[in-house]
Scaffold this motif. Structure first.
Motif, mmCIF file in Angstrom:
data_model
loop_
_atom_site.group_PDB
_atom_site.id
_atom_site.type_symbol
_atom_site.label_atom_id
_atom_site.label_comp_id
_atom_site.label_asym_id
_atom_site.label_seq_id
_atom_site.Cartn_x
_atom_site.Cartn_y
_atom_site.Cartn_z
ATOM 1 N N PHE A 36 25.924 12.171 -9.322
ATOM 2 C CA PHE A 36 26.058 13.522 -9.165
ATOM 3 C C PHE A 36 26.725 14.371 -9.988
ATOM 4 O O PHE A 36 26.093 15.504 -10.429
ATOM 5 N N MET A 39 23.129 14.317 -1.427
ATOM 6 C CA MET A 39 23.438 14.926 -3.024
ATOM 7 C C MET A 39 22.449 15.638 -3.896
ATOM 8 O O MET A 39 22.565 16.624 -4.276
ATOM 9 N N GLU A 40 21.382 15.004 -3.899
ATOM 10 C CA GLU A 40 20.014 15.593 -4.429
ATOM 11 C C GLU A 40 19.571 16.870 -3.742
ATOM 12 O O GLU A 40 19.462 17.872 -4.605
#
Length: 293
Positions: A158, A257-258
């Motif tokens: 991240f 996260m993406e």
């Protein structure tokens, strides 16, 4: 119940959870982690699966303000009745994998768990919460990223990608194994991006406690509303980790996260595009990317 109300219902259940008696808490924890089972299983089947009496399920529904468990189940079913794409084809594929012997069965089980985790996370995600989390990251003077144990690799990923979008991202790498030293400069103008799942690391919880005490925004990705990170989070993002293997699945956490990073890019305007282009150009100029001769 409207589709978006599933999130608020689970939030209500999570708020009740700490004060519930043991049997009710056991049932509540299961529903928080797998709300779709309320829609799919009968009350007796779910109670047996959880290991509580059917009357416990009735009492839990009433604690949430429903007249009966039937009314509670109907509300959950309505909330989850959303059109899905390709379910039949997906089911056929998973069944085909299971018929290929031991390896195929394992692969099918892993795929099914990952898909279910991502779908459960997406269905329960409040878009406003996600947007607020992205805004907190964008507005922070410094984003401290923490992942301990199995979460460290995800935290590194991240931080690596987010650094291309924001200029204020710092991966907390504990010196001599002491995470608190890495967070010594954390202040109210900062944000803590943290991930932690069951079994929850003591340092993970302490890091969130420190950030909250310092007045920093806490963006927490965790596996349940019953997680010790939940009450410490300014912005709580749930990513289930159910898996047929011994270690928690991380697929839904990666997707969360993406998604956050994608939202940061979509809201960042031309400044973000220029920053990504500059980073990419710098890497190319310094031979970071391999090129065939």
């Amino acid at each position: 119940m409207a589709q978006t109300d599933i999130s608020s219902l689970l939030d209500r259940l999570a708020a009740l959870y700490p004060a519930l008696p043991p049997q009710l808490a056991q049932a509540a924890r299961h529903i928080l982690d797998a709300p779709e089972e309320v829609a799919m299983r009968s009350m007796r089947s779910l109670a047996g699966h959880v290991g509580v009496a059917p009357t416990t399920m009735v009492r839990l529904a009433q604690a949430l303000g429903f007249a009966s468990y039937k009314a509670f189940r109907r509300a959950v079913q309505e909330a989850m009745r959303q059109p899905g794409a390709g379910f039949a084809g997906r089911a056929e594929w998973l069944q085909e994998l299971a018929g290929r012997g031991d390896a195929g069965e394992v692969m099918g089980g892993m795929a099914q768990a990952a898909i279910a985790n991502i779908e459960t996370s997406s269905r329960g995600l409040d878009v406003a919460t996600l947007a607020a989390a992205a805004d907190a990251l964008r507005g922070a003077a410094c984003v401290h990223v923490v992942g301990i144990g199995g979460m460290h690799g995800l935290a590194t990923y991240f931080a690596y990608v987010a650094r291309m979008v924001l200029g204020n991202v710092r991966l907390a790498e504990p010196a001599m194994g002491v995470m608190v030293d890495e967070l010594a400069t954390l202040g109210p103008e900062d944000a803590l991006m943290i991930a932690g799942v069951d079994p929850y690391g003591a340092e993970t919880v302490r890091s969130a406690e420190l950030a909250r005490a310092r007045g920093a925004a806490v963006i927490a990705i965790t596996d349940s509303r019953a997680s010790p990170l939940a009450p410490l989070a300014t912005h709580l993002l749930i990513a289930p980790t159910a898996s047929p293997q011994f270690f928690p699945s991380q697929a839904a956490i990666v997707v969360m996260m993406e998604t956050l990073i994608a939202l940061l890019v979509s809201r960042g305007g031309k400044e973000v595009i220029r920053r990504i282009e500059a980073v990419d150009r710098f890497r190319a100029e310094h031979g970071v990317y391999w090129r065939s001769s």
